[in-house]
Scaffold this motif. Structure first.
Motif, PDB file in Angstrom:
ATOM      1  N   ARG A 221      -9.992  -2.152  -3.145  1.00 12.97           N
ATOM      2  CA  ARG A 221      -9.393  -3.369  -2.587  1.00 12.97           C
ATOM      3  C   ARG A 221      -8.411  -2.939  -1.513  1.00 12.97           C
ATOM      4  NH1 ARG A 221      -8.776  -7.607  -7.095  1.00 12.97           N
ATOM      5  NH2 ARG A 221     -10.796  -7.380  -8.075  1.00 12.97           N
ATOM      6  N   TRP A 222      -8.589  -3.451  -0.310  1.00 11.92           N
ATOM      7  CA  TRP A 222      -7.663  -3.089   0.755  1.00 11.92           C
ATOM      8  C   TRP A 222      -7.748  -4.111   1.870  1.00 11.92           C
ATOM      9  CZ3 TRP A 222     -10.181  -2.496   5.342  1.00 11.92           C
ATOM     10  CH2 TRP A 222     -11.532  -2.116   5.302  1.00 11.92           C
ATOM     11  N   SER A 223      -6.723  -4.131   2.725  1.00 10.36           N
ATOM     12  CA  SER A 223      -6.742  -4.948   3.926  1.00 10.36           C
ATOM     13  C   SER A 223      -6.059  -4.186   5.059  1.00 10.36           C
ATOM     14  CB  SER A 223      -6.052  -6.292   3.675  1.00 10.36           C
ATOM     15  OG  SER A 223      -6.104  -7.075   4.839  1.00 10.36           O
ATOM     16  N   CYS A 224      -4.723  -4.070   5.007  1.00  7.25           N
ATOM     17  CA  CYS A 224      -4.013  -3.486   6.154  1.00  7.25           C
ATOM     18  C   CYS A 224      -4.112  -1.961   6.206  1.00  7.25           C
ATOM     19  CB  CYS A 224      -2.538  -3.881   6.102  1.00  7.25           C
ATOM     20  SG  CYS A 224      -1.604  -3.062   4.781  1.00  7.25           S
ATOM     21  N   ARG A 225      -4.243  -1.324   5.091  1.00 10.58           N
ATOM     22  CA  ARG A 225      -4.299   0.149   4.943  1.00 10.58           C
ATOM     23  C   ARG A 225      -3.041   0.829   5.461  1.00 10.58           C
ATOM     24  NH1 ARG A 225     -10.119   1.452   4.081  1.00 10.58           N
ATOM     25  NH2 ARG A 225      -9.523   3.641   4.198  1.00 10.58           N
ATOM     26  N   THR A 226      -1.947   0.112   5.554  1.00 13.82           N
ATOM     27  CA  THR A 226      -0.706   0.732   6.037  1.00 13.82           C
ATOM     28  C   THR A 226       0.492   0.393   5.148  1.00 13.82           C
ATOM     29  OG1 THR A 226      -0.351  -1.159   7.500  1.00 13.82           O
ATOM     30  CG2 THR A 226      -1.401   0.794   8.461  1.00 13.82           C
ATOM     31  N   GLY A 227       0.256  -0.076   3.933  1.00 18.81           N
ATOM     32  CA  GLY A 227       1.375  -0.310   3.017  1.00 18.81           C
ATOM     33  C   GLY A 227       2.123  -1.609   3.255  1.00 18.81           C
ATOM     34  N   VAL A 228       1.474  -2.604   3.859  1.00 21.87           N
ATOM     35  CA  VAL A 228       2.164  -3.860   4.165  1.00 21.87           C
ATOM     36  C   VAL A 228       1.690  -5.011   3.282  1.00 21.87           C
ATOM     37  CG1 VAL A 228       2.592  -5.597   5.951  1.00 21.87           C
ATOM     38  CG2 VAL A 228       2.571  -3.157   6.550  1.00 21.87           C
ATOM     39  N   CYS A 229       0.379  -5.162   3.105  1.00 20.91           N
ATOM     40  CA  CYS A 229      -0.164  -6.400   2.531  1.00 20.91           C
ATOM     41  C   CYS A 229      -0.216  -6.407   0.995  1.00 20.91           C
ATOM     42  CB  CYS A 229      -1.568  -6.646   3.070  1.00 20.91           C
ATOM     43  SG  CYS A 229      -2.801  -5.468   2.451  1.00 20.91           S
ATOM     44  N   HIS A 230      -0.182  -5.276   0.362  1.00 20.92           N
ATOM     45  CA  HIS A 230      -0.261  -5.121  -1.101  1.00 20.92           C
ATOM     46  C   HIS A 230      -1.623  -5.484  -1.689  1.00 20.92           C
ATOM     47  CE1 HIS A 230       4.214  -4.628  -2.316  1.00 20.92           C
ATOM     48  NE2 HIS A 230       4.002  -4.163  -1.100  1.00 20.92           N
ATOM     49  N   THR A 231      -2.653  -5.682  -0.866  1.00 21.32           N
ATOM     50  CA  THR A 231      -3.992  -5.967  -1.404  1.00 21.32           C
ATOM     51  C   THR A 231      -4.483  -4.823  -2.272  1.00 21.32           C
ATOM     52  OG1 THR A 231      -4.504  -7.221   0.588  1.00 21.32           O
ATOM     53  CG2 THR A 231      -6.375  -6.533  -0.755  1.00 21.32           C
ATOM     54  N   CYS A 232      -4.064  -3.610  -1.962  1.00 19.32           N
ATOM     55  CA  CYS A 232      -4.601  -2.428  -2.663  1.00 19.32           C
ATOM     56  C   CYS A 232      -3.795  -2.056  -3.902  1.00 19.32           C
ATOM     57  CB  CYS A 232      -4.644  -1.240  -1.701  1.00 19.32           C
ATOM     58  SG  CYS A 232      -3.006  -0.688  -1.201  1.00 19.32           S
ATOM     59  N   THR A 233      -2.873  -2.919  -4.329  1.00 20.83           N
ATOM     60  CA  THR A 233      -2.035  -2.594  -5.493  1.00 20.83           C
ATOM     61  C   THR A 233      -2.908  -2.285  -6.716  1.00 20.83           C
ATOM     62  OG1 THR A 233      -0.287  -4.021  -4.677  1.00 20.83           O
ATOM     63  CG2 THR A 233      -0.227  -3.470  -7.011  1.00 20.83           C
ATOM     64  N   ILE A 258      -2.567   2.155  -3.091  1.00 19.28           N
ATOM     65  CA  ILE A 258      -3.419   3.346  -2.959  1.00 19.28           C
ATOM     66  C   ILE A 258      -3.742   3.683  -1.516  1.00 19.28           C
ATOM     67  CG2 ILE A 258      -4.419   3.152  -5.264  1.00 19.28           C
ATOM     68  CD1 ILE A 258      -6.946   1.980  -3.912  1.00 19.28           C
ATOM     69  N   CYS A 259      -3.540   2.733  -0.581  1.00 26.40           N
ATOM     70  CA  CYS A 259      -3.902   3.014   0.811  1.00 26.40           C
ATOM     71  C   CYS A 259      -3.003   4.067   1.427  1.00 26.40           C
ATOM     72  CB  CYS A 259      -3.881   1.746   1.650  1.00 26.40           C
ATOM     73  SG  CYS A 259      -2.217   1.099   1.946  1.00 26.40           S
ATOM     74  N   CYS A 260      -1.787   4.226   0.885  1.00 21.63           N
ATOM     75  CA  CYS A 260      -0.866   5.198   1.476  1.00 21.63           C
ATOM     76  C   CYS A 260      -0.280   6.111   0.402  1.00 21.63           C
ATOM     77  CB  CYS A 260       0.228   4.500   2.267  1.00 21.63           C
ATOM     78  SG  CYS A 260       1.013   3.126   1.425  1.00 21.63           S
TER      79      CYS A 260
HETATM   80  S1  FES Z   1      -4.174  -2.180   1.992  1.00 24.35           S
HETATM   81 FE1  FES Z   1      -2.406  -3.257   2.553  1.00 24.35          FE
HETATM   82  S2  FES Z   1      -0.853  -2.303   1.400  1.00 24.35           S
HETATM   83 FE2  FES Z   1      -2.593  -1.112   0.986  1.00 24.35          FE
END
Ligand code: FES
Length: 271
Positions: A221-233, A258-260
């Motif tokens: 699960r991911w969206s921004c991949r930069t630690g902003v959106c929290h989709t990957c929690t 997990i993205c960062c």
């Molecule tokens: S994908 Fe957005 S915080 Fe990890």
């Protein structure tokens, strides 16, 4: 504001009863309890063991688990500690592909956890059983429990598998089942993706846990991949991670982005 490299750590006391797949309530009472698992099925039954320890259960508790070997057996020390806190326990682990030295450890037996080996353990017929693992394992275990006389109404099974992925902007793609990453074996800390049955050292080519998951075709699960959106929690079940870059807002205690995130130690994640 978190500083770069801020470490997140699993805290045992905050995770009691919150392991994935732990929706199955554990029965009240003092009769024997059988917690039987294989591979990725360990985490749901570990939540039940936490519950029994929290209740200070004085009944008989059996902990029976099958794995390939100690490298594929996360949370073993945690289970062992919980069992040691209870007065009447029996622990039996089966390693199907371990070295002779690894098999010499206490509570470890040789070979796969099969129907016949379960029957040979002389399980109590008046027990309540909780079973989690691959489908064929659960079928074999139900047969073994029936053979030793456990009432079917007291045999509880739980399916445990990966959550669906969330990948905004991508069309649906079919991929095969999760697999170890292709290419040379990594040299980093051991990363276990519990729901997916993956346990592998972090490859040198993976900059984050998310990249490792993708290399293994584990639904992510991911969206921004930069630690902003929290989709990957994602829940962190054990171990330490570090962030790079540091997220704008840290996730709740016991969870990681997990993205960062990169493992600082061997880690186990609920994915
Ligand atoms: S994908 Fe957005 S915080 Fe990890």
């Amino acid at each position: 504001m978190p500083v770069p490299g801020r470490r997140a750590r699993y805290r045992n006391e905050s995770r009691r009863g919150r392991y994935p797949g732990s929706r199955q309530p554990i029965a009240e009472g003092s009769g024997p309890v059988l917690l039987i698992s294989a591979g990725i099925g360990l985490t749901p039954v570990l939540s039940m063991l936490h519950e029994l320890a929290a209740r200070r259960s004085d009944g008989e508790v059996w902990w029976i688990h099958g794995a390939r070997g100690p490298r594929e057996h996360p949370l073993a020390a945690e289970a062992h500690t919980l069992l040691a806190s209870l007065p009447h326990t029996r622990e039996q682990v089966f390693y199907s592909a371990a070295t002779t030295e690894q098999r010499r450890r206490a509570h470890v037996a040789d070979g796969r956890l099969t129907r016949d080996k379960l029957i040979a353990l002389s399980l109590p017929a008046d027990a309540t059983a909780y079973v989690c693992g691959p489908a064929s394992f659960m079928a074999d275990t139900q047969q073994a429990l029936a053979a030793v006389g456990v009432d079917p109404s007291r045999i509880h099974t739980e399916l445990f598998g990966a959550l669906p992925s969330i990948n905004p902007g991508l069309t649906a793609q079919s991929s095969g089942p999760p697999h170890l990453p292709l290419g040379p074996s990594g040299t980093g800390p051991l990363v276990t993706l519990a729901r997916s049955g993956i346990s592998t050292p972090l490859p040198d080519t993976s900059r984050s846990v998310l990249e490792l998951a993708e290399a293994c075709d584990v639904p992510a699960r991911w969206s921004c991949r930069t630690g902003v959106c929290h989709t990957c929690t994602t829940p962190l079940l054990s171990g330490d991670i570090t962030y790079s870059p540091a997220p704008l807002d840290p996730p709740p205690d016991g969870e990681v982005l997990i993205c960062c995130a990169r493992p600082g130690t061997d880690i186990v994640l609920d994915m």
